[in-house]
Design a protein around this motif. Structure first.
Motif, PDB file in Angstrom:
ATOM      1  N   ARG A   1      -0.414 -21.869  10.116  1.00  0.00           N
ATOM      2  CA  ARG A   1      -2.037 -21.898   9.910  1.00  0.00           C
ATOM      3  C   ARG A   1      -2.034 -21.431   8.309  1.00  0.00           C
ATOM      4  O   ARG A   1      -3.241 -21.379   7.824  1.00  0.00           O
ATOM      5  CB  ARG A   1      -2.661 -21.002  10.481  1.00  0.00           C
ATOM      6  CG  ARG A   1      -2.257 -19.383  10.751  1.00  0.00           C
ATOM      7  CD  ARG A   1      -3.210 -18.788  11.835  1.00  0.00           C
ATOM      8  NE  ARG A   1      -3.276 -19.313  13.165  1.00  0.00           N
ATOM      9  CZ  ARG A   1      -2.557 -18.834  14.099  1.00  0.00           C
ATOM     10  NH1 ARG A   1      -1.421 -17.750  13.785  1.00  0.00           N
ATOM     11  NH2 ARG A   1      -2.322 -19.323  15.292  1.00  0.00           N
ATOM     12  N   GLY A   2      -1.102 -20.607   7.797  1.00  0.00           N
ATOM     13  CA  GLY A   2      -1.300 -20.018   6.289  1.00  0.00           C
ATOM     14  C   GLY A   2      -2.072 -18.848   6.539  1.00  0.00           C
ATOM     15  O   GLY A   2      -2.492 -18.227   7.103  1.00  0.00           O
ATOM     16  N   GLY A   3      -2.612 -18.512   4.952  1.00  0.00           N
ATOM     17  CA  GLY A   3      -3.528 -17.274   5.018  1.00  0.00           C
ATOM     18  C   GLY A   3      -2.904 -15.996   4.594  1.00  0.00           C
ATOM     19  O   GLY A   3      -3.756 -14.806   4.999  1.00  0.00           O
ATOM     20  N   ALA A   4      -1.673 -16.017   4.722  1.00  0.00           N
ATOM     21  CA  ALA A   4      -1.090 -14.779   4.801  1.00  0.00           C
ATOM     22  C   ALA A   4      -1.093 -14.055   3.325  1.00  0.00           C
ATOM     23  O   ALA A   4      -1.232 -14.774   2.372  1.00  0.00           O
ATOM     24  CB  ALA A   4       0.371 -14.970   4.823  1.00  0.00           C
ATOM     25  N   ARG A   5      -1.391 -12.932   3.079  1.00  0.00           N
ATOM     26  CA  ARG A   5      -1.595 -12.048   1.784  1.00  0.00           C
ATOM     27  C   ARG A   5      -1.136 -10.532   1.860  1.00  0.00           C
ATOM     28  O   ARG A   5      -0.718 -10.138   3.054  1.00  0.00           O
ATOM     29  CB  ARG A   5      -3.118 -11.849   1.640  1.00  0.00           C
ATOM     30  CG  ARG A   5      -3.954 -13.139   1.433  1.00  0.00           C
ATOM     31  CD  ARG A   5      -5.430 -12.972   1.363  1.00  0.00           C
ATOM     32  NE  ARG A   5      -5.741 -12.059   0.291  1.00  0.00           N
ATOM     33  CZ  ARG A   5      -7.074 -11.776  -0.102  1.00  0.00           C
ATOM     34  NH1 ARG A   5      -8.059 -12.208   0.730  1.00  0.00           N
ATOM     35  NH2 ARG A   5      -7.252 -10.982  -0.924  1.00  0.00           N
TER      36      ARG A   5
ATOM     37  N   MET B   1       3.947  -7.607   5.174  1.00  0.00           N
ATOM     38  CA  MET B   1       4.338  -7.975   3.776  1.00  0.00           C
ATOM     39  C   MET B   1       4.606  -7.068   2.639  1.00  0.00           C
ATOM     40  O   MET B   1       5.040  -7.219   1.721  1.00  0.00           O
ATOM     41  CB  MET B   1       3.616  -9.339   3.518  1.00  0.00           C
ATOM     42  CG  MET B   1       4.164 -10.670   4.417  1.00  0.00           C
ATOM     43  SD  MET B   1       3.558 -12.004   3.800  1.00  0.00           S
ATOM     44  CE  MET B   1       4.370 -13.385   4.990  1.00  0.00           C
ATOM     45  N   ALA B   2       3.398  -6.353   2.571  1.00  0.00           N
ATOM     46  CA  ALA B   2       3.155  -5.357   1.715  1.00  0.00           C
ATOM     47  C   ALA B   2       4.395  -4.281   1.746  1.00  0.00           C
ATOM     48  O   ALA B   2       4.767  -3.987   0.455  1.00  0.00           O
ATOM     49  CB  ALA B   2       1.722  -4.647   1.745  1.00  0.00           C
ATOM     50  N   GLY B   3       4.537  -3.853   2.775  1.00  0.00           N
ATOM     51  CA  GLY B   3       6.055  -3.055   2.688  1.00  0.00           C
ATOM     52  C   GLY B   3       7.212  -3.600   2.382  1.00  0.00           C
ATOM     53  O   GLY B   3       7.808  -3.083   1.525  1.00  0.00           O
ATOM     54  N   LEU B   4       7.423  -5.000   2.811  1.00  0.00           N
ATOM     55  CA  LEU B   4       8.374  -5.814   2.049  1.00  0.00           C
ATOM     56  C   LEU B   4       8.350  -5.867   0.632  1.00  0.00           C
ATOM     57  O   LEU B   4       9.580  -5.533   0.084  1.00  0.00           O
ATOM     58  CB  LEU B   4       8.692  -7.195   2.737  1.00  0.00           C
ATOM     59  CG  LEU B   4       9.024  -7.396   4.140  1.00  0.00           C
ATOM     60  CD1 LEU B   4       8.859  -8.758   4.490  1.00  0.00           C
ATOM     61  CD2 LEU B   4      10.423  -6.888   4.226  1.00  0.00           C
ATOM     62  N   ALA B   5       7.287  -6.064  -0.004  1.00  0.00           N
ATOM     63  CA  ALA B   5       7.094  -6.098  -1.458  1.00  0.00           C
ATOM     64  C   ALA B   5       7.504  -4.719  -2.038  1.00  0.00           C
ATOM     65  O   ALA B   5       8.294  -4.723  -3.192  1.00  0.00           O
ATOM     66  CB  ALA B   5       5.686  -6.731  -1.674  1.00  0.00           C
ATOM     67  N   GLU B   6       6.867  -3.687  -1.570  1.00  0.00           N
ATOM     68  CA  GLU B   6       7.564  -2.436  -1.998  1.00  0.00           C
ATOM     69  C   GLU B   6       8.923  -2.001  -1.936  1.00  0.00           C
ATOM     70  O   GLU B   6       9.425  -1.694  -2.955  1.00  0.00           O
ATOM     71  CB  GLU B   6       6.745  -1.333  -1.118  1.00  0.00           C
ATOM     72  CG  GLU B   6       4.941  -1.187  -1.563  1.00  0.00           C
ATOM     73  CD  GLU B   6       4.579  -0.238  -0.668  1.00  0.00           C
ATOM     74  OE1 GLU B   6       5.218   0.640   0.087  1.00  0.00           O
ATOM     75  OE2 GLU B   6       3.339   0.021  -0.993  1.00  0.00           O
ATOM     76  N   ARG B   7       9.691  -2.466  -0.893  1.00  0.00           N
ATOM     77  CA  ARG B   7      11.108  -2.300  -0.662  1.00  0.00           C
ATOM     78  C   ARG B   7      11.751  -2.950  -1.783  1.00  0.00           C
ATOM     79  O   ARG B   7      12.808  -2.542  -2.210  1.00  0.00           O
ATOM     80  CB  ARG B   7      11.361  -2.523   0.670  1.00  0.00           C
ATOM     81  CG  ARG B   7      10.859  -1.758   1.855  1.00  0.00           C
ATOM     82  CD  ARG B   7      11.612  -2.010   3.083  1.00  0.00           C
ATOM     83  NE  ARG B   7      11.043  -0.985   4.272  1.00  0.00           N
ATOM     84  CZ  ARG B   7      11.672  -0.898   5.486  1.00  0.00           C
ATOM     85  NH1 ARG B   7      12.607  -1.599   5.667  1.00  0.00           N
ATOM     86  NH2 ARG B   7      11.187  -0.257   6.316  1.00  0.00           N
ATOM     87  N   LEU B   8      11.443  -4.466  -1.893  1.00  0.00           N
ATOM     88  CA  LEU B   8      12.339  -5.202  -2.624  1.00  0.00           C
ATOM     89  C   LEU B   8      11.905  -4.702  -4.310  1.00  0.00           C
ATOM     90  O   LEU B   8      12.716  -4.692  -5.343  1.00  0.00           O
ATOM     91  CB  LEU B   8      11.560  -6.688  -2.868  1.00  0.00           C
ATOM     92  CG  LEU B   8      12.609  -7.453  -1.932  1.00  0.00           C
ATOM     93  CD1 LEU B   8      12.452  -7.035  -0.566  1.00  0.00           C
ATOM     94  CD2 LEU B   8      12.342  -8.977  -1.863  1.00  0.00           C
ATOM     95  N   GLY B   9      10.576  -4.207  -4.583  1.00  0.00           N
ATOM     96  CA  GLY B   9      10.408  -3.570  -5.822  1.00  0.00           C
ATOM     97  C   GLY B   9      11.126  -2.551  -6.181  1.00  0.00           C
ATOM     98  O   GLY B   9      11.406  -1.873  -7.389  1.00  0.00           O
TER      99      GLY B   9
ATOM    100  N   VAL C   1       7.001 -12.882  -3.479  1.00  0.00           N
ATOM    101  CA  VAL C   1       5.880 -13.849  -4.072  1.00  0.00           C
ATOM    102  C   VAL C   1       5.452 -14.454  -2.505  1.00  0.00           C
ATOM    103  O   VAL C   1       6.323 -15.016  -1.994  1.00  0.00           O
ATOM    104  CB  VAL C   1       6.288 -14.681  -5.078  1.00  0.00           C
ATOM    105  CG1 VAL C   1       5.014 -15.776  -5.481  1.00  0.00           C
ATOM    106  CG2 VAL C   1       6.794 -13.906  -6.364  1.00  0.00           C
ATOM    107  N   VAL C   2       4.155 -14.432  -2.484  1.00  0.00           N
ATOM    108  CA  VAL C   2       3.616 -15.121  -1.014  1.00  0.00           C
ATOM    109  C   VAL C   2       2.692 -16.167  -1.649  1.00  0.00           C
ATOM    110  O   VAL C   2       1.818 -16.093  -2.659  1.00  0.00           O
ATOM    111  CB  VAL C   2       3.099 -14.248  -0.245  1.00  0.00           C
ATOM    112  CG1 VAL C   2       2.432 -14.905   0.985  1.00  0.00           C
ATOM    113  CG2 VAL C   2       3.811 -13.138   0.083  1.00  0.00           C
TER     114      VAL C   2
END
Length: 395
Positions: free
Chosen positions: A342-346, A353-361, A368-369
């Motif tokens: 259905r999409g709409g992930a942010r 996903m925010a935690g994943l972005a912090e870990r990769l950063g 990128v989503v």
């Protein structure tokens, strides 16, 4: 009709207004105080350089010069504060100099202070500000009496030069300073993530396997007491304890797999991601095209990133199929996880996903989503490629 935001952005100069506003009066105040501040800075700088250079042939000359450069840093800090309060110009604070212990003793601190680019730029700022301070003070003071209608425009032109001087001479040392600030922030993310993982492991052990093992010990103790009095009841209790043992072992296996799966260590990303994909609630196509295995840390981060993304697909996406692609492009390891849900992930909704972005950063990665409503989700992640160290077998 499109709504516009009329709030004042401190990092962007407001539009010039013929009518005197609060912003214009703040800019006038800044230009008028340029003269006393520039006199203080010029006198201090000239005195510091003359004394430090004049006594440089003696024992105390270079330490005095180093202390004087430290004072120039503090004057630069005052000027950044003044520009922030009166001009709304934000300039990041430079990284402080290391103390004598971190610098390797007194001579290490002395050398670091003498070659400090931030202090020398602040010294140059103190020298060039005197003629500019005289000019701005004279123009603005005269303009308050004879240039009243156009004074806001004159003031805006003068403070534009002030902003450029502050940003050019009092900002951190280019990319290196910014990179240090990023690394300090990333180090905090890594520490917080490691602490959260340790708490999760402790909680899983305490609430899962440990509780089952305690119940198992109590059950075996009761069975031992009933062994002679009621053999049938004792046998039933042993059977129940056997089932508890199986459940405890399964929980320990799941916990060990969550820490670092054995299949990843033994067979690499291809087999490990295929194993994760087989547990997903939708069919997942896995393609791993790597010339070699990356370093263990990078391989582990890639595995857990894909694993968590596939868990999101199972729980939230409402997808019929998904795909995982892993490949190397130059010095980067790239991951792409797609689904037709259905999409709409942010990233700004408090999701995992925010935690994943912090870990990769935290490891110089990119996350990128792309998730338009009703059109599925595509997550692309990049990690730095690091070669796995070769191990030599002993004869």
């Amino acid at each position: 009709m499109t709504a516009t935001n009329s709030a004042y952005d401190p990092d962007r100069p407001p539009p010039v207004r013929p009518v005197f506003s609060v912003v214009t009066w703040q800019e006038i105040c800044h230009l008028l105080t340029n003269l006393p501040m520039s006199i203080i800075g010029f006198v201090y700088t000239v005195f510091m350089i003359s004394v430090g250079a004049g006594l440089s042939v003696t024992v105390v000359g270079l330490p005095l010069l180093a202390c004087g450069l430290w004072g120039s840093r503090q004057l630069g800090r005052v000027e950044r504060w003044r520009a922030r309060m009166l001009l709304g110009t934000r300039v990041e604070e430079p990284t402080p100099l290391p103390g004598s212990r971190r610098a390797g003793g007194f001579f290490g601190w002395l050398w670091a202070s003498l070659k400090d680019p931030v202090a020398w730029r602040a010294t140059l700022y103190g020298l060039v500000r005197l003629p500019w301070g005289v000019l701005t003070f004279t123009v603005v003071l005269a303009g308050l009496f004879v240039l009243w209608p156009v004074l806001p425009y004159v003031v805006r032109g003068l403070v534009s030069v002030d902003r450029a001087m502050v940003r050019g001479l009092l900002s951190p040392s280019d990319e290196l300073e910014r990179r240090i600030a990023e690394l300090e922030s990333d180090r905090g993310v890594v520490v917080d993530t490691a602490a959260a993982d340790l708490r999760r492991i402790e909680r899983d052990l305490h609430d899962g396997a440990q509780a089952r093992l305690v119940a198992l010990a109590m059950g075996l103790g009761l069975a031992k007491e009933k062994l002679l009095e009621d053999p049938d009841a004792a046998a039933a209790m042993v059977d129940e304890a056997h089932g508890e043992v199986k459940l405890a072992l399964q929980e320990l296996r799941d916990l060990a797999r969550g820490i670092h799966p054995a299949v990843l260590t033994d067979r690499g990303l291809d087999a490990a991601l295929s194993s994760v994909a087989s547990r997903c609630t939708v069919p997942v196509r896995v393609e791993v095209d790597l010339p070699a295995r990356p370093a263990e840390a990078i391989e582990g981060i890639a595995y857990f990133t894909v694993s968590e993304l596939l868990q999101n697909v199972s729980k939230h996406a409402g997808a019929r199929s998904a795909s995982v692609e892993v490949w190397r492009s130059g010095p980067r390891l790239l991951l792409r996880v797609c689904d037709d849900g259905r999409g709409g992930a942010r990233l700004d909704r408090g999701s995992g996903m925010a935690g994943l972005a912090e870990r990769l950063g935290a490891v110089d990665g990119v996350f990128v989503v792309d998730s338009p409503e009703g059109a599925g989700t595509t997550v692309t992640a990049e990690l730095p490629w690091r070669d796995r160290p070769t191990t030599r077998s002993r004869a």
